[in-house]
Design a protein around this motif. Structure first.
Motif, mmCIF file in Angstrom:
data_model
loop_
_atom_site.group_PDB
_atom_site.id
_atom_site.type_symbol
_atom_site.label_atom_id
_atom_site.label_comp_id
_atom_site.label_asym_id
_atom_site.label_seq_id
_atom_site.Cartn_x
_atom_site.Cartn_y
_atom_site.Cartn_z
ATOM 1 N N UNK A 1 0.846 -1.196 0.000
ATOM 2 C CA UNK A 1 0.000 0.000 0.000
ATOM 3 C C UNK A 1 0.881 1.246 0.000
ATOM 4 N N UNK A 2 0.588 2.154 -0.929
ATOM 5 C CA UNK A 2 1.330 3.415 -0.990
ATOM 6 C C UNK A 2 0.632 4.422 -0.073
ATOM 7 N N UNK A 3 1.381 4.975 0.869
ATOM 8 C CA UNK A 3 0.832 5.997 1.775
ATOM 9 C C UNK A 3 1.282 7.375 1.304
ATOM 10 N N UNK A 4 0.430 8.353 1.455
ATOM 11 C CA UNK A 4 0.818 9.730 1.132
ATOM 12 C C UNK A 4 -0.075 10.685 1.920
ATOM 13 N N UNK A 5 0.233 11.963 1.889
ATOM 14 C CA UNK A 5 -0.595 12.939 2.609
ATOM 15 C C UNK A 5 -0.028 14.336 2.453
ATOM 16 N N UNK A 6 -0.592 15.279 3.202
ATOM 17 C CA UNK A 6 -0.038 16.633 3.225
ATOM 18 C C UNK A 6 -0.801 17.655 2.408
ATOM 19 N N UNK A 7 -1.907 17.239 1.766
ATOM 20 C CA UNK A 7 -2.692 18.201 0.983
ATOM 21 C C UNK A 7 -4.050 18.406 1.660
ATOM 22 N N UNK A 8 -4.988 19.017 0.922
ATOM 23 C CA UNK A 8 -6.345 19.144 1.476
ATOM 24 C C UNK A 8 -7.080 17.824 1.200
ATOM 25 N N UNK A 9 -8.213 17.615 1.858
ATOM 26 C CA UNK A 9 -8.922 16.333 1.659
ATOM 27 C C UNK A 9 -9.373 16.167 0.218
ATOM 28 N N UNK A 10 -9.641 17.306 -0.471
ATOM 29 C CA UNK A 10 -10.096 17.221 -1.865
ATOM 30 C C UNK A 10 -8.972 16.701 -2.752
ATOM 31 N N UNK A 11 -7.798 17.314 -2.605
ATOM 32 C CA UNK A 11 -6.641 16.856 -3.378
ATOM 33 C C UNK A 11 -6.336 15.387 -3.074
ATOM 34 N N UNK A 12 -6.353 15.068 -1.797
ATOM 35 C CA UNK A 12 -5.937 13.711 -1.405
ATOM 36 C C UNK A 12 -6.880 12.649 -1.943
ATOM 37 N N UNK A 13 -8.191 12.911 -1.870
ATOM 38 C CA UNK A 13 -9.144 11.918 -2.379
ATOM 39 C C UNK A 13 -8.960 11.715 -3.878
ATOM 40 N N UNK A 14 -8.729 12.816 -4.601
ATOM 41 C CA UNK A 14 -8.582 12.735 -6.055
ATOM 42 C C UNK A 14 -7.269 12.023 -6.424
ATOM 43 N N UNK A 15 -6.207 12.332 -5.690
ATOM 44 C CA UNK A 15 -4.909 11.685 -5.963
ATOM 45 C C UNK A 15 -5.016 10.183 -5.687
ATOM 46 N N UNK A 16 -5.670 9.839 -4.577
ATOM 47 C CA UNK A 16 -5.828 8.411 -4.254
ATOM 48 C C UNK A 16 -6.597 7.689 -5.359
ATOM 49 N N UNK B 1 5.093 7.713 0.010
ATOM 50 C CA UNK B 1 5.407 8.465 -1.208
ATOM 51 C C UNK B 1 5.340 9.949 -0.887
ATOM 52 N N UNK B 2 6.414 10.651 -1.161
ATOM 53 C CA UNK B 2 6.422 12.080 -0.829
ATOM 54 C C UNK B 2 7.269 12.859 -1.826
ATOM 55 N N UNK B 3 7.170 14.183 -1.750
ATOM 56 C CA UNK B 3 7.972 15.028 -2.638
ATOM 57 C C UNK B 3 9.348 15.215 -2.014
ATOM 58 N N UNK B 4 10.335 15.444 -2.846
ATOM 59 C CA UNK B 4 11.685 15.678 -2.351
ATOM 60 C C UNK B 4 12.301 16.866 -3.040
ATOM 61 N N UNK B 5 13.393 17.339 -2.501
ATOM 62 C CA UNK B 5 14.059 18.496 -3.094
ATOM 63 C C UNK B 5 15.519 18.483 -2.657
ATOM 64 N N UNK C 1 9.236 11.622 -5.015
ATOM 65 C CA UNK C 1 8.664 11.937 -6.315
ATOM 66 C C UNK C 1 9.755 12.313 -7.315
ATOM 67 N N UNK C 2 10.762 13.086 -6.822
ATOM 68 C CA UNK C 2 11.782 13.563 -7.753
ATOM 69 C C UNK C 2 12.821 12.488 -8.056
ATOM 70 N N UNK C 3 12.771 11.440 -7.278
ATOM 71 C CA UNK C 3 13.892 10.528 -7.282
ATOM 72 C C UNK C 3 13.504 9.185 -7.888
#
Ligand code: SF4
Length: 596
Positions: free
Chosen positions: A54-69, A136-140, A170-172
């Motif tokens: 299972x890929x876990x992610x988070x950090x946005x609003x519930x709208x973004x998160x539901x759509x991304x999932x 899964x997360x963003x990196x920089x 994400x970047x990697x």
């Protein structure tokens, strides 16, 4: 004297001591190469694991998160969002993380640890968690602490007993690709287009919900309807058919596509592009969401100060303890919140890529000082930069086009993306646009932009405790505030604690913003020459004015929704009665600074 003598017993001991002394002396003389840090090698996430990981992610609003999932699920992944981080998560982050981190690091890292601890409490063993979940997360690469997030996740996870838990960036591509064979998370065209749709839909819906809810007539209706609208769009993203030319082509053409890989791939790219952007199912899903949202009854005559939210990326998006539940608090206090879309951030990155390419070109160009007659070299210098700028420019135009297209399909009242060149120009006298990190010059640029264009009554910057770029911005904001006499600007440091203190500071600034909104409304009503009773009576007779997607034209220099609305209703009355005279409002202009 004899007591100080060292008795060496054997040749072996002499050799051992000599070797140790040699190492010691080489170290002092710095003759050996230093031991560099190497990023730990991540266990691969392979294609075979997709079914049970299972890929876990988070950090946005519930709208973004539901759509991304929904996009993840539609592409065949198991996916779950982690809950919105709480103060308890922040404390867990502090317990297991490094000292001296910025606030979002503690919130997000602690949140992941807490989620894994919850899985453990529910009966999963640590081994099962390590095998069956990835994050899964963003990196920089920085320059602020964002560059350290990945290392922070690993450090805290190790301290919490989850050493070896996989963090995919994400970047990697290294973490995402398997060491051999097919990667577990594959960036396919379907996935890319799906994510593009999800991000834009999330941004637009987020903007809409904050535009509609303060004016809803029936309390709770907006939240309920938006839940249904998001669910409908998620269903489309999840169940969308993947375009494959071999399946869609007429029978007679199928063998051609089977045998010719280039032809097949070209048609697949075009087909997927079309299906994901202009497919009938997608358009229908947006239409149905729009109809649902348009059924909410609104009363736009309520006078509310418009509060523009700026600040650090995470603090201005999260809807929880991370920013003291600021949006809910502002709405309860009678304000209309103007949120920031994630799309602005992407547009900023693209704009910065262009600006940096131009600034660095004198160093990066292929020929440093060609003579005037060396036309080939001159041309190479010219075209090299142009190619870069055209590429980024095309990306910028596409990003803007698809974002504004989503706005058009979902009611057309969402705020448009702010022109990046103007933001940079407005900020530049105070904050150099080449200073990277965090939001860069955006905080200053937006503060000036929304004030000089009279698009809000107050700017609230949400910045996390310990945020380096935001501290720099705050340093110059006092100079900005001194230049613009109309500006109501409040920076709030979200530290995980001190919610009451932060709320009371906001309340004070909001008091001023309310006066500003009321004064503006009264000036507009007066200029219209009508009474509120007259306006209300007209609204009652024209129910379309109670629909959220009824388009009220924007009047330059007026920020409040109610003020804009009464001017428009008054103009409509005048037009119908034949006494047409556009209501004139005297707008005091805010001086634009020169850049001294
Ligand atoms: S922008 Fe600020 S809060 Fe965000 S990661 Fe960088 S230092 Fe931390």
């Amino acid at each position: 004297m004899a007591a100080n003598l060292v008795h060496i017993q054997s040749d072996a001991e002499i050799k051992e001591r000599l070797a140790a002394e040699r190492v010691h002396l080489r170290k002092i003389a710095r003759l050996d190469p230093p031991t560099h840090f190497h990023r730990p090698v991540e266990r691969a996430f392979t294609a075979e694991q997709r079914k049970h990981v299972t890929i876990l992610f988070g950090g946005f609003t519930w709208k973004h998160e539901d759509l991304i999932r929904a996009v993840f699920q539609g592409c065949g992944y198991r996916c779950e969002k982690v809950p919105v981080p709480t103060v308890a998560a922040f404390q867990t982050g502090k317990e297991f993380g490094n000292n001296g981190q910025c606030n979002p690091t503690y919130f997000t890292v602690g949140n992941l640890v807490q989620y894994l601890q919850l899985l453990e409490k529910e009966g999963l063993t640590r081994e099962q968690i390590l095998d069956n979940y990835v994050f899964f997360t963003a990196g920089s690469c920085g320059p602020c602490r964002f560059g350290m997030y990945e290392a922070e996740y690993r450090f805290a996870l190790k301290n919490a007993g989850f050493d070896g838990f996989r963090v995919l960036l994400f970047k990697d591509s290294d973490g995402i690709k398997a060491a051999s064979g097919e990667p577990g998370l594959k960036f396919t065209l379907d996935f890319g287009f799906g994510m593009l749709n999800a991000m834009h839909l999330g941004d637009v819906l987020n903007d809409l919900i904050y535009q509609i809810r303060p004016f809803e007539v029936n309390k709770g209706e907006t939240d309920r309807v938006f839940r249904e609208a998001v669910d409908g769009l998620c269903e489309d993203l999840r169940t969308r058919d993947s375009f494959e030319i071999e399946e869609r082509a007429p029978h007679w053409a199928k063998p051609q596509f089977k045998s010719n890989k280039v032809l097949r791939n070209t048609f697949n790219v075009l087909g997927k592009w079309h299906e994901n952007m202009w497919g009938q199912d997608y358009l229908n899903a947006m239409r149905s969401a729009q109809e649902r949202m348009d059924s909410i009854e609104v009363d736009r005559t309520r006078i509310k100060p418009v509060v523009k939210i700026t600040g650090e990326f995470w603090a201005q998006i999260t809807e929880g303890d991370g920013n003291f539940h600021m949006f809910g608090f502002l709405e309860r206090e009678g304000a209309q919140v103007m949120v920031e879309p994630i799309a602005t951030w992407v547009a900023y990155l693209l704009y910065q890529a262009k600006a940096h390419a131009i600034a660095k070109w004198p160093v990066n160009r292929p020929h440093s000082n060609p003579e005037w007659h060396e036309f080939k070299k001159q041309f190479a210098n010219y075209i090299g930069l142009r190619k870069k700028l055209w590429g980024i420019g095309a990306g910028e135009r596409m990003w803007n086009f698809f974002y504004h297209r989503t706005i058009r399909h979902l009611g057309g009242i969402t705020h448009h993306l702010v022109p990046q060149a103007e933001l940079a120009e407005l900020a530049h006298p105070f904050y150099n646009q080449y200073a990277r990190g965090g939001e860069g010059h955006l905080e200053v640029g937006k503060n000036v932009y929304y004030t000089v264009h009279k698009l809000c009554h107050m700017v609230l910057a949400l910045k996390p405790f310990g945020c380096m770029p935001s501290s720099q911005s705050d340093g110059v904001q006092s100079a900005v505030v001194n230049k613009f006499k109309d500006m109501i600007f409040l920076p709030i440091e979200t530290s995980g604690e001190g919610e009451v203190n932060a709320h009371s500071r906001v309340q004070m600034a909001l008091g001023e913003a309310k006066v500003k909104a009321k004064t503006e409304f009264e000036a507009c009503l007066k200029s219209s020459g009508r009474s509120m009773d007259e306006i209300r009576e007209y609204i009652e007779e024209h129910p379309e004015l109670k629909r959220p997607f009824y388009h009220v034209p924007h009047r330059e220099g007026v920020a409040g929704t109610a003020a804009q609305f009464v001017l428009h209703v008054s103009d409509r009355i005048a037009r119908e009665t034949g006494l047409w005279k556009r209501s004139r409002v005297r707008i005091e202009s805010v001086p634009v600074v020169s850049g001294d």
